[in-house]
Design a protein around this motif. Structure first.
Motif, PDB file in Angstrom:
ATOM      1  N   UNK A 144      22.150  21.105  -1.443  1.00 42.59           N
ATOM      2  CA  UNK A 144      22.630  22.399  -1.946  1.00 42.59           C
ATOM      3  C   UNK A 144      23.676  22.939  -0.982  1.00 42.59           C
ATOM      4  N   UNK A 145      24.849  23.281  -1.510  1.00 43.42           N
ATOM      5  CA  UNK A 145      25.908  23.860  -0.699  1.00 43.42           C
ATOM      6  C   UNK A 145      25.737  25.371  -0.665  1.00 43.42           C
ATOM      7  N   UNK A 146      25.922  25.954   0.507  1.00 40.76           N
ATOM      8  CA  UNK A 146      25.733  27.391   0.592  1.00 40.76           C
ATOM      9  C   UNK A 146      26.094  27.923   1.962  1.00 40.76           C
ATOM     10  N   UNK A 147      25.557  29.106   2.258  1.00 39.66           N
ATOM     11  CA  UNK A 147      25.828  29.799   3.510  1.00 39.66           C
ATOM     12  C   UNK A 147      24.582  29.737   4.383  1.00 39.66           C
ATOM     13  N   UNK A 148      24.743  29.212   5.596  1.00 41.56           N
ATOM     14  CA  UNK A 148      23.654  29.240   6.568  1.00 41.56           C
ATOM     15  C   UNK A 148      23.946  30.338   7.581  1.00 41.56           C
ATOM     16  N   UNK A 149      22.954  31.215   7.774  1.00 41.71           N
ATOM     17  CA  UNK A 149      23.099  32.333   8.697  1.00 41.71           C
ATOM     18  C   UNK A 149      22.245  32.042   9.924  1.00 41.71           C
ATOM     19  N   UNK A 150      22.890  31.952  11.073  1.00 42.72           N
ATOM     20  CA  UNK A 150      22.212  31.633  12.327  1.00 42.72           C
ATOM     21  C   UNK A 150      22.236  32.834  13.258  1.00 42.72           C
ATOM     22  N   UNK A 242      25.530  28.809  -2.677  1.00 38.94           N
ATOM     23  CA  UNK A 242      26.797  29.398  -3.114  1.00 38.94           C
ATOM     24  C   UNK A 242      26.789  29.724  -4.603  1.00 38.94           C
ATOM     25  N   UNK A 243      25.672  29.420  -5.278  1.00 38.10           N
ATOM     26  CA  UNK A 243      25.514  29.792  -6.682  1.00 38.10           C
ATOM     27  C   UNK A 243      24.629  31.026  -6.843  1.00 38.10           C
ATOM     28  N   UNK A 244      24.261  31.645  -5.746  1.00 41.39           N
ATOM     29  CA  UNK A 244      23.425  32.841  -5.789  1.00 41.39           C
ATOM     30  C   UNK A 244      24.313  34.071  -5.925  1.00 41.39           C
ATOM     31  N   UNK A 321      32.445  36.701  -0.209  1.00 41.75           N
ATOM     32  CA  UNK A 321      32.371  35.347  -0.756  1.00 41.75           C
ATOM     33  C   UNK A 321      33.683  34.603  -0.508  1.00 41.75           C
ATOM     34  N   UNK A 322      34.788  35.302  -0.695  1.00 44.09           N
ATOM     35  CA  UNK A 322      36.087  34.659  -0.537  1.00 44.09           C
ATOM     36  C   UNK A 322      36.398  34.302   0.917  1.00 44.09           C
ATOM     37  N   UNK A 323      35.686  34.916   1.868  1.00 40.79           N
ATOM     38  CA  UNK A 323      35.869  34.535   3.270  1.00 40.79           C
ATOM     39  C   UNK A 323      35.414  33.102   3.516  1.00 40.79           C
ATOM     40  N   UNK A 329      35.404  29.306  -7.674  1.00 44.74           N
ATOM     41  CA  UNK A 329      34.834  30.201  -8.696  1.00 44.74           C
ATOM     42  C   UNK A 329      33.667  31.007  -8.121  1.00 44.74           C
ATOM     43  N   UNK A 330      33.532  32.235  -8.586  1.00 43.79           N
ATOM     44  CA  UNK A 330      32.430  33.069  -8.130  1.00 43.79           C
ATOM     45  C   UNK A 330      31.107  32.535  -8.679  1.00 43.79           C
ATOM     46  N   UNK A 331      29.999  32.832  -8.008  1.00 43.59           N
ATOM     47  CA  UNK A 331      28.694  32.400  -8.524  1.00 43.59           C
ATOM     48  C   UNK A 331      28.414  33.006  -9.896  1.00 43.59           C
ATOM     49  N   UNK A 332      27.625  32.338 -10.700  1.00 45.25           N
ATOM     50  CA  UNK A 332      27.260  32.913 -12.002  1.00 45.25           C
ATOM     51  C   UNK A 332      26.402  34.151 -11.827  1.00 45.25           C
TER      52      UNK A 332
END
Length: 400
Positions: A144-150, A242-244, A321-323, A329-332
Motif C-alpha cells: 500500500x502506497x501512502x504517507x508514513x509519519x515518523x 494515499x487513497x484515504x 496532499x499535493x505536497x 489524482x486526489x483520493x476518492x
C-alpha cells in the motif's frame, strides 16, 4: 490493534481467572462478574488541570463502564502540597492547575463514596525529553502506497528509554458536491387549495462547504530504546494510505510523547498485549496483573490501574496532499456522491417523485445540488453539506 477501553480489557482478565479452558463455542456474556475499581491516572509536567478517570469493570454485554461517583481524590507531593480533584462530567479534574516538578514524589489517594480507601506507590517525574521533529514521507507498506509519519527524538543522557505516544489528527474537508443554495419545505399549515408543501430554494445561511474533523486515537503506542546503543527514537506512529480521503486537502497531526518508568511501560505493554487479537477464551490465559494502586483496607482486593507521573512533549505538523503527491489524482471521497434526479410531480408515472423528494428534504436525507423547473438534482448530505458529519469551526491552531 486499536486499544479497547481499559475497563473492558481488564474485565477480560478477571474472566480469565474463572475460565480454565474451553472446547465449545460461547456467547460472550458475563455469567460470573467481579466488580473492580479501574483507575486511569497520568499526571504530567504540563501546567494544567490534571485529570483522573475512575470507573468500575462492566459486563461484556454492557456498552459503557460505570463512573465511580462521590469519590474523594487527592494527589499529594512530599512537600505537603495537596491537589484536590472533583468530578466533572465523567472525569475527576483538579480544582487548580498544577504540574509535576522534577525531584518531588507524588502519591494518589482515593476514598470511594462507600468509604473504601486506595493508594498508589510514590512516583517521581520522568526525564524531560523533547520531540526533535515529525516527518511525513511517501512510503509503501505491505503493498500500500501512502504517507508514513515518523516521530524523532534523542536523549543524550540515555535516561528516557521508555516511550508512550498518543496522537490527534485534524483534517480539512471540502464538500465535493456543494451548492450555495439549499432546499426547505414551506411551513405548515398548507395554504388553501394546496395538497403538498411547497419546496423552497433558499441561499445557505452558514458555512457548509469547508469543515474540519478532529479525532483522537486511543491506540496504545509504545517503543523502547533500552536495547539500543543510544537513546534515539525514529518511530513510525501513523501510516495513511494515499487513497484515504482524510489527506485529500490539508492534514495535521499532533503527537504527544510521554517518557515512562519501566514499571509504567511494562504495565501498558501488558495491557496492549491483552487487547490484541487473541480471544479471551484461547488456550493462552494471561491471568490478572496488578498496577501500582492498592486497597488500604484489603490487600487481596483486585484494583486495576496505574498512577503515572510522566513528562510529556507535544509537536504538530501540517501537510497538503499535493505536497507529497504532486500532479496525482486526489483520493476518492468516502461515500458515493452520484447525483439523484427527482421530478417534483405527483402523476402516477415512474418519473414523478414529488413525495419521495419531500421525504428526503424533511428527513435531511438529501441536499440540494441544482434545480431546473420541476427537476431537482440532489446528493447525500455528506457530499453537499460537510456539517452533516463534521464541524465548520476552524480550529484555533489551524494554519493554511
Amino acid at each position: 490493534m486499536k486499544k479497547k477501553s481499559t475497563t473492558r480489557i481488564l474485565l477480560f482478565l478477571l474472566l480469565c481467572l474463572l475460565i480454565s479452558s474451553c472446547t465449545e463455542q460461547y456467547a460472550l456474556q458475563t455469567n460470573t462478574f467481579e466488580n473492580a475499581l479501574v483507575i486511569e491516572a497520568t499526571i504530567t509536567n504540563e501546567l494544567k488541570k490534571q485529570q483522573i478517570k475512575i470507573t468500575r469493570t462492566y459486563r461484556l454485554e454492557e456498552e459503557d463502564p460505570t463512573i465511580e461517583t462521590g469519590a474523594t481524590v487527592t494527589v499529594t507531593d512530599n512537600e505537603d502540597n495537596k491537589y484536590i480533584f472533583e468530578l466533572k462530567d465523567s472525569v475527576y479534574v483538579s480544582q487548580t492547575e498544577f504540574q509535576a516538578v522534577p525531584g518531588r514524589k507524588y502519591r494518589l489517594d482515593i476514598t470511594t463514596d462507600e468509604g473504601k480507601s486506595y493508594y498508589s506507590t510514590s512516583q517521581t517525574l520522568t526525564t524531560v525529553n523533547e520531540i526533535q521533529s515529525i516527518d511525513a514521507t511517501v512510503e509503501t507498506r505491505d503493498g500500500v502506497r501512502g504517507v508514513e509519519i515518523n516521530v524523532n527524538s534523542y536523549d543524550p543522557t540515555g535516561t528516557s528509554k521508555y516511550y508512550r505516544y498518543e496522537y490527534e489528527e485534524t483534517y480539512k474537508i471540502i464538500s465535493p458536491m456543494w451548492d450555495d443554495e439549499m432546499t426547505r419545505l414551506a411551513p405548515l399549515p398548507l395554504p388553501p387549495g394546496e395538497t403538498h408543501q411547497a419546496i423552497l430554494v433558499l441561499p445557505r445561511t452558514k458555512e457548509t462547504k469547508t469543515c474540519y474533523t478532529t479525532k483522537k486515537e486511543d491506540y496504545i503506542i509504545l517503543t523502547s530504546t533500552n536495547n539500543l546503543t543510544e537513546d534515539r527514537v525514529k518511530f513510525p506512529i501513523r501510516f495513511i494510505s494515499n487513497q484515504n480521503y482524510i489527506i485529500t486537502h490539508r492534514y495535521s497531526i499532533l503527537v504527544r510523547q510521554y517518557i515512562q518508568t519501566i514499571e509504567a511501560y511494562t504495565y501498558y505493554k501488558t495491557l496492549k498485549e491483552i487487547s490484541g487479537s487473541e480471544s479471551i477464551l484461547s488456550q493462552n490465559q494471561p491471568g490478572f496483573f496488578y498496577g501500582n494502586i492498592k486497597s488500604s483496607d484489603n490487600p487481596n482486593e483486585k484494583v486495576i490501574g496505574f498512577f503515572e507521573v510522566s513528562s510529556v512533549y507535544s509537536k504538530r505538523i501540517f501537510f497538503n496532499y499535493t505536497d507529497l503527491f504532486p500532479r496525482e489524482p486526489l483520493p476518492p471521497y468516502f461515500i458515493d456522491c452520484t447525483e439523484r434526479i427527482y421530478q417534483d410531480c405527483f402523476n402516477p408515472t415512474p418519473e414523478c417523485k414529488g413525495g419521495a423528494l419531500r421525504s428526503a428534504i424533511s428527513g435531511n436525507l438529501l441536499v440540494h445540488l441544482a434545480n431546473s423547473g420541476i427537476t431537482y438534482l440532489m446528493v447525500p448530505p455528506q457530499c453537499g453539506d460537510c456539517t452533516s458529519f463534521s464541524s465548520n469551526i476552524i480550529p484555533s491552531f489551524w494554519i493554511d
